[in-house]
Design a protein around this motif. Sequence first.
Motif, mmCIF file in Angstrom:
data_model
loop_
_atom_site.group_PDB
_atom_site.id
_atom_site.type_symbol
_atom_site.label_atom_id
_atom_site.label_comp_id
_atom_site.label_asym_id
_atom_site.label_seq_id
_atom_site.Cartn_x
_atom_site.Cartn_y
_atom_site.Cartn_z
ATOM 1 N N ASP A 294 0.829 -1.214 0.000
ATOM 2 C CA ASP A 294 0.000 0.000 0.000
ATOM 3 C C ASP A 294 0.860 1.259 0.000
ATOM 4 O O ASP A 294 0.601 2.208 -0.747
ATOM 5 C CB ASP A 294 -0.921 0.018 1.227
ATOM 6 C CG ASP A 294 -2.066 -0.972 1.113
ATOM 7 O OD1 ASP A 294 -2.250 -1.522 0.007
ATOM 8 O OD2 ASP A 294 -2.751 -1.204 2.122
ATOM 9 N N PHE A 295 1.884 1.263 0.854
ATOM 10 C CA PHE A 295 2.758 2.437 0.939
ATOM 11 C C PHE A 295 3.565 2.598 -0.341
ATOM 12 O O PHE A 295 3.747 3.715 -0.839
ATOM 13 C CB PHE A 295 3.693 2.300 2.141
ATOM 14 C CG PHE A 295 4.382 3.582 2.530
ATOM 15 C CD1 PHE A 295 3.726 4.536 3.295
ATOM 16 C CD2 PHE A 295 5.684 3.838 2.131
ATOM 17 C CE1 PHE A 295 4.360 5.720 3.660
ATOM 18 C CE2 PHE A 295 6.326 5.014 2.484
ATOM 19 C CZ PHE A 295 5.664 5.963 3.248
ATOM 20 N N ALA A 296 4.033 1.484 -0.890
ATOM 21 C CA ALA A 296 4.809 1.532 -2.142
ATOM 22 C C ALA A 296 3.978 2.132 -3.269
ATOM 23 O O ALA A 296 4.473 2.934 -4.074
ATOM 24 C CB ALA A 296 5.273 0.130 -2.516
ATOM 25 N N GLN A 297 2.708 1.754 -3.321
ATOM 26 C CA GLN A 297 1.816 2.285 -4.356
ATOM 27 C C GLN A 297 1.606 3.788 -4.167
ATOM 28 O O GLN A 297 1.600 4.558 -5.139
ATOM 29 C CB GLN A 297 0.469 1.564 -4.296
ATOM 30 C CG GLN A 297 -0.481 1.923 -5.421
ATOM 31 C CD GLN A 297 -1.749 1.092 -5.377
ATOM 32 O OE1 GLN A 297 -2.055 0.434 -4.401
ATOM 33 N NE2 GLN A 297 -2.506 1.101 -6.471
ATOM 34 N N ARG A 298 1.486 4.200 -2.928
ATOM 35 C CA ARG A 298 1.300 5.620 -2.630
ATOM 36 C C ARG A 298 2.542 6.421 -2.999
ATOM 37 O O ARG A 298 2.450 7.541 -3.494
ATOM 38 C CB ARG A 298 0.972 5.780 -1.147
ATOM 39 C CG ARG A 298 0.424 7.138 -0.764
ATOM 40 C CD ARG A 298 -0.208 7.085 0.603
ATOM 41 N NE ARG A 298 -0.722 8.384 1.019
ATOM 42 C CZ ARG A 298 -1.361 8.614 2.146
ATOM 43 N NH1 ARG A 298 -1.594 7.616 2.978
ATOM 44 N NH2 ARG A 298 -1.792 9.829 2.453
ATOM 45 N N MET A 299 3.721 5.851 -2.756
ATOM 46 C CA MET A 299 4.971 6.521 -3.101
ATOM 47 C C MET A 299 5.145 6.622 -4.619
ATOM 48 O O MET A 299 5.611 7.627 -5.141
ATOM 49 C CB MET A 299 6.162 5.777 -2.497
ATOM 50 C CG MET A 299 6.231 5.820 -0.972
ATOM 51 S SD MET A 299 6.376 7.497 -0.275
ATOM 52 C CE MET A 299 4.648 7.839 0.153
ATOM 53 N N GLN A 300 4.779 5.554 -5.326
ATOM 54 C CA GLN A 300 4.895 5.550 -6.791
ATOM 55 C C GLN A 300 4.095 6.689 -7.406
ATOM 56 O O GLN A 300 4.534 7.331 -8.366
ATOM 57 C CB GLN A 300 4.406 4.201 -7.346
ATOM 58 C CG GLN A 300 4.319 4.120 -8.858
ATOM 59 C CD GLN A 300 5.668 4.219 -9.538
ATOM 60 O OE1 GLN A 300 6.696 3.935 -8.927
ATOM 61 N NE2 GLN A 300 5.684 4.602 -10.809
ATOM 62 N N ALA A 301 2.947 6.976 -6.815
ATOM 63 C CA ALA A 301 2.070 8.020 -7.347
ATOM 64 C C ALA A 301 2.683 9.412 -7.238
ATOM 65 O O ALA A 301 2.322 10.313 -8.000
ATOM 66 C CB ALA A 301 0.724 7.987 -6.626
ATOM 67 N N ILE A 302 3.615 9.605 -6.302
ATOM 68 C CA ILE A 302 4.224 10.928 -6.129
ATOM 69 C C ILE A 302 5.690 10.951 -6.573
ATOM 70 O O ILE A 302 6.412 11.904 -6.307
ATOM 71 C CB ILE A 302 4.114 11.397 -4.661
ATOM 72 C CG1 ILE A 302 4.859 10.448 -3.713
ATOM 73 C CG2 ILE A 302 2.656 11.548 -4.250
ATOM 74 C CD1 ILE A 302 4.933 10.950 -2.281
ATOM 75 N N GLY A 303 6.122 9.882 -7.231
ATOM 76 C CA GLY A 303 7.481 9.850 -7.761
ATOM 77 C C GLY A 303 8.551 9.528 -6.745
ATOM 78 O O GLY A 303 9.729 9.837 -6.956
ATOM 79 N N ALA A 304 8.170 8.908 -5.629
ATOM 80 C CA ALA A 304 9.129 8.581 -4.568
ATOM 81 C C ALA A 304 9.456 7.092 -4.575
ATOM 82 O O ALA A 304 8.619 6.261 -4.929
ATOM 83 C CB ALA A 304 8.570 8.978 -3.207
ATOM 84 N N GLU A 305 10.660 6.767 -4.149
ATOM 85 C CA GLU A 305 11.093 5.371 -4.023
ATOM 86 C C GLU A 305 11.165 5.009 -2.545
ATOM 87 O O GLU A 305 12.007 5.514 -1.813
ATOM 88 C CB GLU A 305 12.477 5.188 -4.653
ATOM 89 C CG GLU A 305 13.033 3.783 -4.498
ATOM 90 C CD GLU A 305 14.468 3.669 -4.977
ATOM 91 O OE1 GLU A 305 15.103 2.646 -4.667
ATOM 92 O OE2 GLU A 305 14.966 4.609 -5.630
#
Length: 337
Positions: A294-305
């Motif tokens: 869930d967190f990984a998906q949220r980070m992907q949406a804002i360009g974060a790794e």
Amino acid sequence: MNASFDARRRRTVLRATAVALGLGLGATALAFAQQPPAAWPTRPISLVVPFPAGGTTDVLARALADKLSQSLGQPVVVESRPGAGATLGADYVAKAKPDGYTLLMGAVHHTIATSVYKKLPYDFQKDLAPITVVAMVPNVLVVNAAQTPAKNVAELVALAKATPEKLAYGSNGNGTTQHLIGTQFQASTGTTLLHVPYKGSGPLTTDLLGGQVAMSFDTITPVLQHIKSGKLRALAVTTARRSSVLPDVPTLEEAGLKGFDIGTWFGVLAPAATPKDVLARLNAEMVKIIRSPDFAQRMQAIGAEPLGGTQEEMARQIREETAKFARLVKEGGVAIE
């Protein structure tokens, strides 16, 4: 004689009762004294963001706080304390009570500030205890699409050379990553830009869209939607690899600036004397969240790794980058009183 005996017996009973009561009260007091303190946490936790709302630090802090509140069973409240290139918030947390209830969403900016500011009221490595790195976000060179005609880095360099000290770039403040990237960009290209420091990405992005500054080297998160809408034009990312959310945007090295590799990481820290068991609990809970789908998906949406790791790994990263940026700060001649 019977009366005398009865009196003695009453006195004996009273003494025995008093002794018994004394022993009972003493045992009760000892039991209370030996009870361990209430399990942490028992009240809300403050996660201090040293920048205004709306920037990458704030977005990451809120994403983490949301999940951490559920995990710990207590509210984790994001508190904004911006100013002085993120050093005001860091100083506040460094001097807070070390009980696990005041944390800092720190960033690479703090490893730069150590060299940029001649006098800091705290020592970033001694006064704060690393918990874990949360994520890394690439920085991206963007220009106002309507007012800056450059379509690539070469054209921007040509424009800057034709108008020295006229082309303005905004940063999140003196001594931040964006500021240092700007100085390195100028050194690598032989240009002279006008630096305009802001208190964070929110006000910077507003002025960038309004044309008050021509360009910035901010993280991807606050400018991504404006790149997609066409209001801002992305010319290059500042890291060694391209961004997964901007795959068509080249790196600065691909654009001709050899060896250019600066990104922005974000992580959580606590006052140095915070109990080790509390730090360990925070690390375990945060890493579990950071590595969740869930967190990984949220980070992907804002360009974060998303990253996550041990306290020791974060401490080593801070030491290494403090040394690296000290060299870059010296080369760039960046100093703030």
